[in-house]
Design a protein around this motif. Structure first.
Motif, PDB file in Angstrom:
ATOM      1  N   SER A 282      -4.712  32.581   3.137  1.00 25.61           N
ATOM      2  CA  SER A 282      -4.287  32.864   1.732  1.00 25.61           C
ATOM      3  C   SER A 282      -2.792  32.383   1.492  1.00 25.61           C
ATOM      4  O   SER A 282      -1.900  33.352   2.051  1.00 25.61           O
ATOM      5  CB  SER A 282      -4.697  34.118   1.373  1.00 25.61           C
ATOM      6  OG  SER A 282      -4.002  34.486   0.224  1.00 25.61           O
TER       7      SER A 282
ATOM      8  N   LEU B 154      -1.017  33.424  -0.600  1.00 26.26           N
ATOM      9  CA  LEU B 154      -0.413  34.232  -1.403  1.00 26.26           C
ATOM     10  C   LEU B 154       0.635  34.655  -0.646  1.00 26.26           C
ATOM     11  O   LEU B 154       1.821  35.383  -1.178  1.00 26.26           O
ATOM     12  CB  LEU B 154      -1.345  35.242  -1.890  1.00 26.26           C
ATOM     13  CG  LEU B 154      -0.694  36.311  -2.983  1.00 26.26           C
ATOM     14  CD1 LEU B 154      -0.529  35.417  -4.249  1.00 26.26           C
ATOM     15  CD2 LEU B 154      -2.155  37.129  -3.460  1.00 26.26           C
TER      16      LEU B 154
ATOM     17  N   HIS C 297      -6.590  28.306   1.125  1.00 26.77           N
ATOM     18  CA  HIS C 297      -6.808  29.234  -0.021  1.00 26.77           C
ATOM     19  C   HIS C 297      -5.962  29.507  -1.016  1.00 26.77           C
ATOM     20  O   HIS C 297      -4.799  30.168  -0.607  1.00 26.77           O
ATOM     21  CB  HIS C 297      -7.458  30.607   0.489  1.00 26.77           C
ATOM     22  CG  HIS C 297      -8.049  31.466  -0.352  1.00 26.77           C
ATOM     23  ND1 HIS C 297      -9.265  31.549  -0.773  1.00 26.77           N
ATOM     24  CD2 HIS C 297      -7.480  32.550  -0.960  1.00 26.77           C
ATOM     25  CE1 HIS C 297      -9.638  32.353  -1.774  1.00 26.77           C
ATOM     26  NE2 HIS C 297      -8.593  33.066  -1.796  1.00 26.77           N
TER      27      HIS C 297
ATOM     28  N   HIS D   1      -8.984  29.883  -5.672  1.00 26.70           N
ATOM     29  CA  HIS D   1      -9.309  31.192  -6.066  1.00 26.70           C
ATOM     30  C   HIS D   1      -8.707  31.246  -7.452  1.00 26.70           C
ATOM     31  O   HIS D   1      -7.844  32.114  -7.495  1.00 26.70           O
ATOM     32  CB  HIS D   1      -9.141  32.262  -4.975  1.00 26.70           C
ATOM     33  CG  HIS D   1      -9.745  33.554  -5.485  1.00 26.70           C
ATOM     34  ND1 HIS D   1      -9.457  34.819  -4.694  1.00 26.70           N
ATOM     35  CD2 HIS D   1     -10.563  33.855  -6.341  1.00 26.70           C
ATOM     36  CE1 HIS D   1     -10.109  35.623  -5.116  1.00 26.70           C
ATOM     37  NE2 HIS D   1     -10.728  35.385  -6.207  1.00 26.70           N
TER      38      HIS D   1
ATOM     39  N   MET E   6      -8.210  33.755 -10.217  1.00 24.21           N
ATOM     40  CA  MET E   6      -8.308  35.015 -10.912  1.00 24.21           C
ATOM     41  C   MET E   6      -7.688  34.937 -12.110  1.00 24.21           C
ATOM     42  O   MET E   6      -6.302  35.585 -12.495  1.00 24.21           O
ATOM     43  CB  MET E   6      -7.243  36.062  -9.755  1.00 24.21           C
ATOM     44  CG  MET E   6      -8.456  36.290  -8.508  1.00 24.21           C
ATOM     45  SD  MET E   6      -7.470  37.105  -7.357  1.00 24.21           S
ATOM     46  CE  MET E   6      -6.619  35.500  -6.527  1.00 24.21           C
TER      47      MET E   6
ATOM     48  N   MET F  96     -15.350  39.934  -3.035  1.00 24.70           N
ATOM     49  CA  MET F  96     -13.968  40.592  -2.744  1.00 24.70           C
ATOM     50  C   MET F  96     -14.136  41.754  -2.076  1.00 24.70           C
ATOM     51  O   MET F  96     -15.070  42.488  -2.212  1.00 24.70           O
ATOM     52  CB  MET F  96     -13.241  40.787  -4.147  1.00 24.70           C
ATOM     53  CG  MET F  96     -12.860  39.629  -4.863  1.00 24.70           C
ATOM     54  SD  MET F  96     -11.644  38.578  -3.999  1.00 24.70           S
ATOM     55  CE  MET F  96     -10.300  39.650  -4.005  1.00 24.70           C
TER      56      MET F  96
ATOM     57  N   VAL G 156     -11.251  43.742  -1.514  1.00 25.20           N
ATOM     58  CA  VAL G 156     -10.518  44.449  -2.213  1.00 25.20           C
ATOM     59  C   VAL G 156     -10.615  44.182  -3.704  1.00 25.20           C
ATOM     60  O   VAL G 156     -10.992  43.319  -4.132  1.00 25.20           O
ATOM     61  CB  VAL G 156      -8.836  43.991  -1.832  1.00 25.20           C
ATOM     62  CG1 VAL G 156      -8.774  44.417  -0.318  1.00 25.20           C
ATOM     63  CG2 VAL G 156      -8.574  42.801  -2.125  1.00 25.20           C
TER      64      VAL G 156
ATOM     65  N   PRO H  19      -8.913  42.387  -6.783  1.00 23.60           N
ATOM     66  CA  PRO H  19      -7.921  41.261  -6.555  1.00 23.60           C
ATOM     67  C   PRO H  19      -6.814  41.505  -7.244  1.00 23.60           C
ATOM     68  O   PRO H  19      -6.596  42.256  -8.208  1.00 23.60           O
ATOM     69  CB  PRO H  19      -8.796  40.188  -7.467  1.00 23.60           C
ATOM     70  CG  PRO H  19      -9.640  41.046  -8.330  1.00 23.60           C
ATOM     71  CD  PRO H  19     -10.242  42.152  -7.381  1.00 23.60           C
TER      72      PRO H  19
ATOM     73  N   PHE I 291      -3.298  41.466  -5.300  1.00 25.32           N
ATOM     74  CA  PHE I 291      -2.629  41.790  -4.286  1.00 25.32           C
ATOM     75  C   PHE I 291      -2.903  41.330  -2.794  1.00 25.32           C
ATOM     76  O   PHE I 291      -4.041  41.789  -2.395  1.00 25.32           O
ATOM     77  CB  PHE I 291      -1.968  42.909  -4.328  1.00 25.32           C
ATOM     78  CG  PHE I 291      -1.248  43.427  -5.866  1.00 25.32           C
ATOM     79  CD1 PHE I 291       0.151  42.866  -6.009  1.00 25.32           C
ATOM     80  CD2 PHE I 291      -1.946  44.015  -6.600  1.00 25.32           C
ATOM     81  CE1 PHE I 291       0.451  43.109  -7.434  1.00 25.32           C
ATOM     82  CE2 PHE I 291      -1.561  44.197  -8.001  1.00 25.32           C
ATOM     83  CZ  PHE I 291      -0.280  43.793  -8.346  1.00 25.32           C
TER      84      PHE I 291
ATOM     85  N   GLY J 138      -2.433  42.293   1.236  1.00 22.51           N
ATOM     86  CA  GLY J 138      -2.216  43.405   1.947  1.00 22.51           C
ATOM     87  C   GLY J 138      -2.918  44.667   1.532  1.00 22.51           C
ATOM     88  O   GLY J 138      -2.420  45.725   2.147  1.00 22.51           O
ATOM     89  N   GLN J 139      -3.972  44.421   1.068  1.00 18.79           N
ATOM     90  CA  GLN J 139      -4.567  45.747   0.726  1.00 18.79           C
ATOM     91  C   GLN J 139      -5.736  46.182   1.723  1.00 18.79           C
ATOM     92  O   GLN J 139      -6.067  45.244   2.469  1.00 18.79           O
ATOM     93  CB  GLN J 139      -5.314  45.933  -0.617  1.00 18.79           C
ATOM     94  CG  GLN J 139      -4.466  45.393  -1.727  1.00 18.79           C
ATOM     95  CD  GLN J 139      -5.292  45.372  -3.214  1.00 18.79           C
ATOM     96  OE1 GLN J 139      -5.616  46.378  -3.814  1.00 18.79           O
ATOM     97  NE2 GLN J 139      -5.521  44.066  -3.641  1.00 18.79           N
TER      98      GLN J 139
ATOM     99  N   GLY K  83     -10.092  39.583   1.281  1.00 18.01           N
ATOM    100  CA  GLY K  83      -9.315  40.887   0.959  1.00 18.01           C
ATOM    101  C   GLY K  83      -9.314  41.635   2.223  1.00 18.01           C
ATOM    102  O   GLY K  83     -10.538  42.115   2.751  1.00 18.01           O
ATOM    103  N   GLY K  84      -8.245  41.840   2.849  1.00 20.65           N
ATOM    104  CA  GLY K  84      -8.330  43.079   4.072  1.00 20.65           C
ATOM    105  C   GLY K  84      -8.854  42.399   5.306  1.00 20.65           C
ATOM    106  O   GLY K  84      -9.214  43.313   6.114  1.00 20.65           O
TER     107      GLY K  84
ATOM    108  N   VAL L  62     -11.212  34.622   4.232  1.00 18.54           N
ATOM    109  CA  VAL L  62      -9.857  34.412   3.799  1.00 18.54           C
ATOM    110  C   VAL L  62      -8.982  35.336   4.316  1.00 18.54           C
ATOM    111  O   VAL L  62      -9.458  36.724   4.446  1.00 18.54           O
ATOM    112  CB  VAL L  62      -9.602  34.528   1.999  1.00 18.54           C
ATOM    113  CG1 VAL L  62      -8.596  34.452   1.631  1.00 18.54           C
ATOM    114  CG2 VAL L  62     -10.889  33.787   1.430  1.00 18.54           C
ATOM    115  N   ALA L  63      -7.758  35.013   4.944  1.00 20.61           N
ATOM    116  CA  ALA L  63      -6.743  35.999   5.708  1.00 20.61           C
ATOM    117  C   ALA L  63      -5.486  35.591   5.200  1.00 20.61           C
ATOM    118  O   ALA L  63      -5.025  34.501   5.332  1.00 20.61           O
ATOM    119  CB  ALA L  63      -7.255  35.696   7.088  1.00 20.61           C
ATOM    120  N   GLY L  64      -4.900  36.766   4.664  1.00 25.30           N
ATOM    121  CA  GLY L  64      -3.482  36.312   4.262  1.00 25.30           C
ATOM    122  C   GLY L  64      -2.475  37.386   5.141  1.00 25.30           C
ATOM    123  O   GLY L  64      -1.995  36.503   6.108  1.00 25.30           O
TER     124      GLY L  64
END
Ligand code: DX5
Ligand code: ZN
Length: 229
Positions: free
Chosen positions: A20, A22, A45, A78, A80, A149, A151, A153, A155, A157-158, A185-186, A204-206
């Motif tokens: 991700s 982001l 992503h 993605h 949002m 999702m 988390v 959507p 942010f 790091g959740q 997410g997470g 998806v991995a940030g």
């Protein structure tokens, strides 16, 4: 790449770990892409946020379009954003290979997913943690990808929300094998295996990539944990 070629590449490379963007270093985007290519990532992503559909702002089609010339990796957008229909053409022109819109973003799913497919792009529908699967069940035949999702959507790091697991299981039963099931997410070493067992094949991995010193090791580890033996 054509829509069918993208789908077949994603299916044949499963499990897919999609970094991700982001969470990447925005001061050095092209270097980040080089590192991700060297780490054998297949997909980037892009989390597009409008400060309205979600309480955060990220980047839009101009950034994606500029990055398109840096790499041949699959671009997964993605969106949002509220009213994605209004901005869709810009993301198509930017060179996205997959475009995912949110069910909650005031869309007519059949209409926008068909438009995406007609542009020869992979069409995805995302649902937030509070949206049950039965609300999107009737749109499955219009989806190439469904994004669950894990988390709320907005942010990176959740903390992962386990409510995603049953939804993945339900979707896994509802969709045929060609439909890509994505979770976002997470996702990290503690959570990826359970999502894989629940039926996800696109992760998806940030934080679990960008907060480490070595993207190659991070992606390799996640891939190994997502591979069901
Ligand atoms: C959240 C985004 C995610 C997020 C992932 O709104 O859609 O893609 O950035 O980041 P992590 O993996 O840190 O939860
Ligand atoms: Zn995302």
């Amino acid at each position: 790449m054509s829509r069918l070629a993208t789908i077949s590449k994603l299916n044949s490379s499963s499990p897919i770990i999609a970094p991700s963007m982001l969470k990447c270093d925005f001061s050095n985007l092209s270097r980040e892409i080089e590192l991700l290519e060297a780490a054998n990532a297949q997909v980037l992503h892009f989390d597009v946020m409008d400060g309205h559909f979600v309480p955060n702002l990220s980047y839009g089609p101009m950034v994606i379009e500029k990055l398109r010339s840096c790499t041949d990796l699959i671009f997964d957008a993605h969106l949002m954003i509220s009213d994605p229909d209004q901005y869709l053409d810009e993301y198509l022109k930017a060179g996205c290979d997959c475009i995912t819109v949110h069910y909650e973003a005031n869309v007519e799913p059949e209409k926008i997913l068909t438009k995406i497919r007609e542009a020869d792009v992979v069409a995805g529908l995302a649902i937030n943690p509070d949206t049950p699967v039965n609300q999107i069940e009737k749109f499955m035949s219009f989806c190439d990808l469904v994004l669950v999702m894990s988390v709320n959507p907005g942010f990176g790091g959740q903390k992962f929300m386990p409510v995603a697991l049953n939804k993945l299981k339900e979707l896994n039963k509802l969709t045929d094998d060609n439909v890509i099931l994505s979770v976002d997410g997470g996702i990290g070493t503690e959570t990826i295996a359970q999502t894989s067992k629940a039926g996800a094949d696109f992760f998806v991995a940030g934080s679990s990539i960008f907060d480490t010193d070595c993207y190659t090791d991070a992606i390799k580890n996640l891939e190994a944990l997502a591979t069901i033996s």
